[in-house]
Design an enzyme around this catalytic site. Structure first.
Site, PDB file in Angstrom:
ATOM      1  N   SER A 139      49.014  42.204  33.607  1.00 36.17           N
ATOM      2  CA  SER A 139      48.270  42.961  34.608  1.00 36.17           C
ATOM      3  C   SER A 139      48.568  44.448  34.661  1.00 36.17           C
ATOM      4  O   SER A 139      47.898  45.186  35.379  1.00 36.17           O
ATOM      5  CB  SER A 139      48.494  42.353  35.992  1.00 36.17           C
ATOM      6  OG  SER A 139      47.888  41.088  36.071  1.00 36.17           O
ATOM      7  N   LYS A 159      49.267  49.294  44.757  1.00 34.75           N
ATOM      8  CA  LYS A 159      48.421  48.159  44.411  1.00 34.75           C
ATOM      9  C   LYS A 159      48.375  47.218  45.603  1.00 34.75           C
ATOM     10  O   LYS A 159      49.412  46.945  46.234  1.00 34.75           O
ATOM     11  CB  LYS A 159      48.974  47.435  43.180  1.00 34.75           C
ATOM     12  CG  LYS A 159      48.147  46.233  42.737  1.00 34.75           C
ATOM     13  CD  LYS A 159      48.760  45.574  41.508  1.00 34.75           C
ATOM     14  CE  LYS A 159      47.973  44.351  41.065  1.00 34.75           C
ATOM     15  NZ  LYS A 159      48.550  43.698  39.865  1.00 34.75           N
ATOM     16  N   SER A 179      45.271  42.530  36.500  1.00 34.22           N
ATOM     17  CA  SER A 179      44.859  42.617  37.883  1.00 34.22           C
ATOM     18  C   SER A 179      45.047  43.985  38.512  1.00 34.22           C
ATOM     19  O   SER A 179      44.620  44.210  39.650  1.00 34.22           O
ATOM     20  CB  SER A 179      45.631  41.571  38.705  1.00 34.22           C
ATOM     21  OG  SER A 179      47.026  41.855  38.719  1.00 34.22           O
TER      22      SER A 179
END
Length: 503
Positions: A175, A75, A151
């Site tokens: 997230s 990520k 996210s």
């Protein structure tokens, strides 16, 4: 190995093939890259391709580690790979290389994973969608007109579309669980302190943030928890670990559990009928499996909780912008307008207000602890509605044009009291009002893909456990996975439709 065969394995399965010599890591990387080239133009799931790194890692002699040879994506937020930028979803940081690996990346490399890129995230991870000015919109493989959540939206899209079987993620307000719920994946947020971060950060967001993964199978997440959870002497928290591997959880059924469930939004906002049905459906399934399930929920003031969460979050955004400007030479106006608004509000709050908001986190923790005295788990929707449409929460251009000069005047106190800011917060949280509680209280929680809407959209259900209940959550997830398998339920191939731009 063919593409369809690659899609049929989880990470543990691919690693077993590598260990037996039936496939080489370079072949798996080639399949992942070919899959990426095929589907990513329509998804915009990858923010940085690191093919040369992947090639070098795939060619390591005698690959070793529990997931040796498996293609993997980081990520693009806090998961630093030395020499490459960690943009955090923002343009100013796209050219600032990390000085060293983060601890999670070191552990993934030691596990033998073949890292070949980074996935998209909203700016500083501040939204439940993945749309930014720097990278555009990331799309959901189940419906390209909808969000994969945020996210960790890029990671979710990449796993759901079959680029990789598991990908790096993190969770500071939902997230991991939100994208899992949007894309039909399994997502576990570990409890506070179980997965150490660092070394660049110690206790982000007062302990609300944890690293982790998104996966298609429960066992992949269990193995990842074994990889990520060993104690770190420099970590601010040291918590007890089980006396056996988390991987054992997937082969051992849970005891019969007492589970309280609710589908009422803690914000008092409407909850979509499908989200309600997802919970009642899960409750019925749990009852069929022999668990005791009944309506119940912690008596928490959800609106105050949201305010106290955002007080800490906006202060964090302000510090992140300041640091990004320092290392990149950029200016506050170089960031997305929504990020600028959050930072302005964060700067306007005094230190006593921030500490009072954080002090109330203790109240919510104790109320949830009281709930867990009576119930093993709390069951809620993971989302307040099915995945929302791309652009639904985008700030209109006119509003941005009006806000920009106001922000330069330093009107954070005024903005914090405006309808625009309240609507911005509500828009970001009303679709996802259930997840922040686990972050504030530091409890483990997971989203399980037990439900799809009539339109074919995933809509996960959330379980929140007591401290140290990760093993139990994995046991239950594996039981649900066996009772209602989801791994073979895949979106249609996301070949690039030229009429759907990435932005």
């Amino acid at each position: 190995m063919r593409d369809d065969e690659y899609l049929g394995y989880d990470a543990v399965g691919l690693a077993d093939l590598v260990a037996r010599g039936e496939v080489h890591p370079t072949e798996l990387l080639e399949l992942a890259l070919a899959r990426c080239a095929r589907v990513n133009p329509s998804l915009n799931a990858i923010s940085l391709l690191m093919e040369e790194v992947g090639t070098r890692l795939a060619q390591r002699p005698d690959p070793s580690g529990p997931l040796a040879g498996v293609p993997f994506l980081l990520k693009d937020l806090a998961q630093d790979f030395a020499g490459y930028p960690t943009s955090g979803g923002t343009g100013p940081l796209r050219s600032v290389p990390a000085e060293r690996h983060s601890l999670t990346v070191e552990r993934w490399l030691a596990a033998g994973l073949v890292i070949f890129g980074k996935t998209t995230t909203p700016e500083f991870g501040s939204k439940a969608i993945t749309e930014t000015g720097a990278f555009g919109a990331t799309r959901n493989p189940w419906d390209l007109g909808r969000t994969p959540g945020g996210s960790s939206g890029g990671s979710a899209a990449a796993v759901a579309a079959g680029i990789v079987p598991v990908a790096g993620a993190s969770d500071g307000g939902g997230s991991i669980r939100i994208p899992a719920a949007c894309t039909g994946l399994f997502g576990l947020k570990a409890g506070r302190g179980l997965i150490p971060g660092g070394p660049a950060v110690g206790d982000p967001l007062f302990g609300a943030v944890t690293e982790g993964v998104l996966s298609r199978s429960v066992r992949d997440t269990a193995v990842m928890l074994d990889i990520l959870s060993p104690p770190d002497p420099g970590a601010p928290y040291h918590v007890p670990r089980p006396d056996r591997p988390f991987r054992d959880a997937v082969t051992e059924p849970p005891r019969r559990l007492r589970i309280g469930f609710t589908s009422e939004s803690p914000l008092g906002t409407p909850v979509d009928a499908d989200a309600v049905r997802a919970v009642t459906d899960a409750a019925a399934l749990l009852a069929d499996l022999g668990h005791t399930v009944e309506p119940a929920g912690p008596a928490i003031d959800g609106r105050q909780l949201a305010h106290d969460f955002m007080s800490v979050w906006t202060a964090s955004v302000a510090t992140r912008i300041d640091e990004a400007c320092r290392v990149s030479g950029s200016r506050p106006g170089d960031f997305d307008i929504d990020t600028q608004v959050l930072a302005a509000v964060g700067r306007s709050a005094g230190a006593p207000d921030l500490l009072r908001a954080h002090a109330r986190w203790n109240d919510y923790t104790r109320i949830l602890a009281d709930f867990h005295e009576r119930y093993d788990l709390l069951l809620t929707p993971a989302l307040g509605e099915p995945p929302i449409r791309i652009g639904q929460n985008r700030t209109p251009a006119l509003a941005g044009a009006v806000l920009s000069p106001l922000l330069r005047l330093g009107v954070g106190n005024v903005l914090a009291r405006t309808d625009f800011y309240r609507e911005l917060v509500t828009a970001n949280l009303s679709a996802v009002p259930f997840t922040q509680l686990a972050n504030i209280t530091g409890r483990p929680a997971m989203s399980v893909p037990t439900y799809w809407t009539a339109a074919g959209l995933p809509l996960g259900t959330q379980f929140v456990g007591a401290p140290g209940s990760e093993f139990l959550l994995l046991q239950l997830a594996a039981e649900l996975e066996a009772a209602r398998p989801w791994a073979d339920r895949r979106p249609a191939d996301s070949a690039v439709p030229q009429s759907v731009p990435a932005r």
